[in-house]
Design a protein around this motif. Structure first.
Motif, mmCIF file in Angstrom:
data_model
loop_
_atom_site.group_PDB
_atom_site.id
_atom_site.type_symbol
_atom_site.label_atom_id
_atom_site.label_comp_id
_atom_site.label_asym_id
_atom_site.label_seq_id
_atom_site.Cartn_x
_atom_site.Cartn_y
_atom_site.Cartn_z
ATOM 1 N N GLN A 15 0.831 -1.195 0.000
ATOM 2 C CA GLN A 15 0.000 0.000 0.000
ATOM 3 C C GLN A 15 0.876 1.260 0.000
ATOM 4 O O GLN A 15 1.920 1.299 0.638
ATOM 5 N N ILE A 64 1.247 5.024 1.160
ATOM 6 C CA ILE A 64 0.711 5.831 2.251
ATOM 7 C C ILE A 64 1.110 7.276 2.017
ATOM 8 O O ILE A 64 2.281 7.582 1.851
ATOM 9 N N GLN A 74 11.409 14.699 9.769
ATOM 10 C CA GLN A 74 10.308 13.772 10.017
ATOM 11 C C GLN A 74 8.944 14.357 9.659
ATOM 12 O O GLN A 74 7.923 13.714 9.856
ATOM 13 N N THR A 133 4.752 7.229 0.556
ATOM 14 C CA THR A 133 5.700 6.132 0.706
ATOM 15 C C THR A 133 5.107 4.861 0.138
ATOM 16 O O THR A 133 3.937 4.556 0.370
ATOM 17 N N GLU A 176 6.285 0.726 -0.445
ATOM 18 C CA GLU A 176 7.286 -0.310 -0.244
ATOM 19 C C GLU A 176 7.055 -1.430 -1.245
ATOM 20 O O GLU A 176 5.907 -1.795 -1.528
ATOM 21 N N GLU A 183 0.876 10.874 3.757
ATOM 22 C CA GLU A 183 0.521 11.602 4.969
ATOM 23 C C GLU A 183 1.424 12.798 5.126
ATOM 24 O O GLU A 183 2.518 12.849 4.594
ATOM 25 N N CYS A 198 2.029 14.430 8.368
ATOM 26 C CA CYS A 198 2.886 14.330 9.543
ATOM 27 C C CYS A 198 2.293 13.366 10.533
ATOM 28 O O CYS A 198 2.216 12.185 10.278
#
Lengths: 172, 484
Positions: B114, B116, B203, B209, B211, B118, B120
């Motif tokens: 999946q 993602i 961060q 992201t 994978e 986002e 933060c």
């Protein structure tokens, strides 16, 4: 021999997880599972405060889906594992740097705990999740497999690899 | 050491961690309390999308993550006149505004997981995250890289730390001396031989992201705002310059594997991580990374950023919106809506400027060091012109009945898997998140349920139009909705 030992652990540490009522009430679900969620997240991230944040976030993610879920605990487990994975990925690089800069400095934990946390942190996420959830959070292989999205046989491979790595890390 | 001893030591260690601060088991939260908490989580990402200051609800636990970042190449100064500007409060004019970029790995045996997206929502202990600025020599990073870390402190000026690569101590000191407080950016390096490469919070920042897994290891690709992409290059090790998807990338290796970072043509920053178990395939895998355009063949709809009429992305100033936020804060530059706060004292946060507001409208405000704020759930009603939210009536404490409705239960879909919802997620990630106010997109599959999730700031016609082709495949959460 090692596989036998792992199998024995899997047999003797089967969790006695409460099952929510058929008519799922979130308050009851929260009371039943909140502490568990924190424990699971602690196993995954090694930080109590962050674990509480992740557990709370996971609880809130489960809430709207609760009425339609056949296995709310399973959904919560998977949510916690996924969110901890995200946290782990985002923090990996900064953590390494911070651990590097903090080397030799006093921390809140004992030396043996710090050593173990460092060894756990060195594992790939799936291995860390498998070993911590299996031997500390008392999940079954099937529960871990469900949360990680893999087969139970894969979990056993992850456990084997994780234990081998941990032994090497701890003994060094 | 045998397995039993190892397991016992691990259990002891995690017991010790779990016992830390183990006095905070809360009572079951009310619906209102939970909803507020959800907004806090959502809002921390909303703040970034709004392009202003970031706020997070954090715990100060004294964990090692507050440890200062140091290296052999680090020097520390604490200027008394250091500016307090935070990333996003004034947009950088030197770093191009991004148009979404994305990269895919086209390698046999690797399965995408999946994606993602986002902003933060990562807990960061007070006093908050470190800001990083990076400049590179025009002749190439091998010839000069300067990274400035701006570390906030609980009370006082931030601490500045420099790291460098390719410079002697004398050269580094000379170029550091040229770094001066800026007006738009926290600091500027007005040297024609240097270029600002990145500016953001470690961060933090919008980032997608994905994978890719295989039987022998994993590969992770990220694309998004600059976070701390370049500081690892200045930590004292070495890096190589490589070509990745048509861009110039910088490759370094650590104990976990190989990392490649590069600036995408859009101005966003991308990273590629190849796990250590794939060390023998690093060159091959880098070559297998390709840029995907918003009209990538992986999408199954015509909904892309390029097909969105720009005229429909602006909200109507006559539409009255209502939504629940976590507070209001005024740090001397006017009141702003706070979806979340950094728990410093005074707190930090605030994103969308708020007009038509006066502190006399509420009685729970606090003031310290020139900052006035109120925390707790507030229902705001007013209009939005794309920049400022103008109240049409005073804020009120939300009643349980006014909480946003929970998303509809997703109907189980036979054969539903992460892969089957990927096309829908691709459609969402191809949208112009900045213009449409999209905060978070992710997919979710479980027990035959699956959907893609989207969180946005305002429920606008443009947003609805953009996501309409996805129908009930998208689970939408929006902070401000039209009244009526």
């Amino acid at each position: 021999m090692q596989a036998d030992t792992l199998k024995l652990q899997a047999t003797t540490m089967t969790p006695s997880e409460p099952r929510p009522a058929t008519t799922v009430d979130f308050d009851e679900f929260f009371r039943t599972y909140r502490a568990m969620a924190v424990r699971w997240a602690t196993a995954l991230v090694g930080n109590r405060a962050v674990a509480e944040e992740l557990a709370q976030d996971a609880m809130e993610a489960v809430r709207p889906k609760l009425p339609g879920l056949d296995n709310p605990a399973g959904y919560l487990r998977r949510t916690v594992v996924n969110r901890a994975n995200s946290w782990h990925r985002w923090h990996a690089r900064s953590q390494r740097r911070e651990l590097r800069s903090a080397a030799g400095q006093p921390t809140a934990y004992t030396q043996t705990t710090n050593e173990m946390l460092g060894a756990l942190a060195s594992l790939p996420y799936q291995q860390r999740a498998a070993v911590a959830l299996r031997y500390w959070a008392d999940w079954t292989d099937e529960q871990i497999a469900d949360a990680l999205g893999c087969a139970p046989a894969t979990v056993r491979v992850l456990l084997h690899r994780a234990m081998a790595t941990l032994k090497k890390e701890i003994s060094e | 050491m045998n397995d039993d001893e190892l397991i016992r030591r691990m259990q002891h260690a995690l017991d010790e961690v779990h016992a830390a601060d183990n006095s905070s088991a809360p009572a079951v939260p009310s619906r209102r309390g939970l909803a507020s908490g959800r907004w806090i989580a959502i809002a921390a990402t909303v703040v970034l999308v709004a392009g202003t200051a970031v706020g997070l609800v954090v715990r100060h636990n004294g964990s090692p993550s507050t440890a200062p970042i140091t290296s052999d190449a680090t020097t520390t100064v604490s200027p008394s006149t250091a500016p307090t500007t935070r990333p996003g409060t004034e947009p950088s004019t030197s770093v191009p505004a991004p148009t979404a970029s994305w990269y895919v790995l086209d390698a046999a045996g690797f399965v995408p997981s999946q994606a993602i997206t986002e902003g933060c929502c990562i807990p960061v202990p007070a006093p908050g995250p470190t800001t990083e600025m990076a400049w590179g020599a025009s002749s190439g990073l091998k010839n000069g890289l300067l990274v400035l870390l701006i570390q906030p402190t609980m009370n006082g000026a931030p601490v500045l730390k420099y790291m460098s690569y390719g410079l002697s101590a004398t050269e580094a000191a000379a170029i550091e001396a040229e770094v001066q407080p800026g007006s738009g950016l926290p600091y500027v390096l007005a040297d024609p031989g240097w270029e600002l490469l990145g500016y953001g919070m470690q961060q933090m920042g919008n980032q997608t992201t994905q994978e890719y897994g295989s039987t022998s290891g994993s590969v992770t690709i990220t694309v998004g705002d600059y976070r701390d992409h370049l500081s690892p290059l200045a930590l004292g090790g070495t890096f190589d310059v490589v070509a990745v998807a048509g861009s110039t990338g910088y490759r370094y290796t650590d104990d976990l594997g190989t990392h490649v970072v590069w600036r995408a043509p859009s101005g966003q920053w991308a990273s590629l991580f190849i796990s250590a178990s794939l060390a023998s395939r690093v060159d091959e895998l880098i070559a297998d990374v390709h840029e995907a355009t918003p009209t990538s063949p992986t999408t199954t709809s015509s909904v892309t950023a390029t097909t969105q009429p720009s005229t429909t992305t602006q909200p109507s100033t006559t539409t009255v919106y209502t939504g629940i936020v976590n507070g209001i804060i005024d740090d001397g530059h006017g009141p702003k809506i706070a979806f979340a706060f950094l728990t410093s004292l005074p707190p930090q946060g605030g994103s969308i400027p708020l007009a038509g507001f006066d502190w006399s409208m509420i009685d729970t405000e606090q003031t310290l060091n020139g900052v006035t704020w109120t925390t707790g759930a507030l229902q705001l009603t007013g209009t939005w012109d794309g920049t400022t939210f103008t109240l049409t009536k005073p804020p009120v404490a939300p009643l349980p009945a006014t909480q946003p409705p929970t998303p509809a239960t997703i109907v189980p879909t036979p054969g539903c898997t992460t892969a089957s919802v990927q096309p829908f997620l691709n459609q969402l990630t191809a949208l112009d998140a900045q213009q449409l106010g999209i905060v978070v997109t992710s997919d979710r599959t479980y027990d035959g349920y699956c959907d893609v999730q989207l969180t946005a700031t305002f429920d606008t016609p443009a947003l609805r139009q953009a996501i309409a082709p996805l129908g009930d495949k998208v689970d939408v959460t929006i902070v401000f909705s039209p009244v009526g």
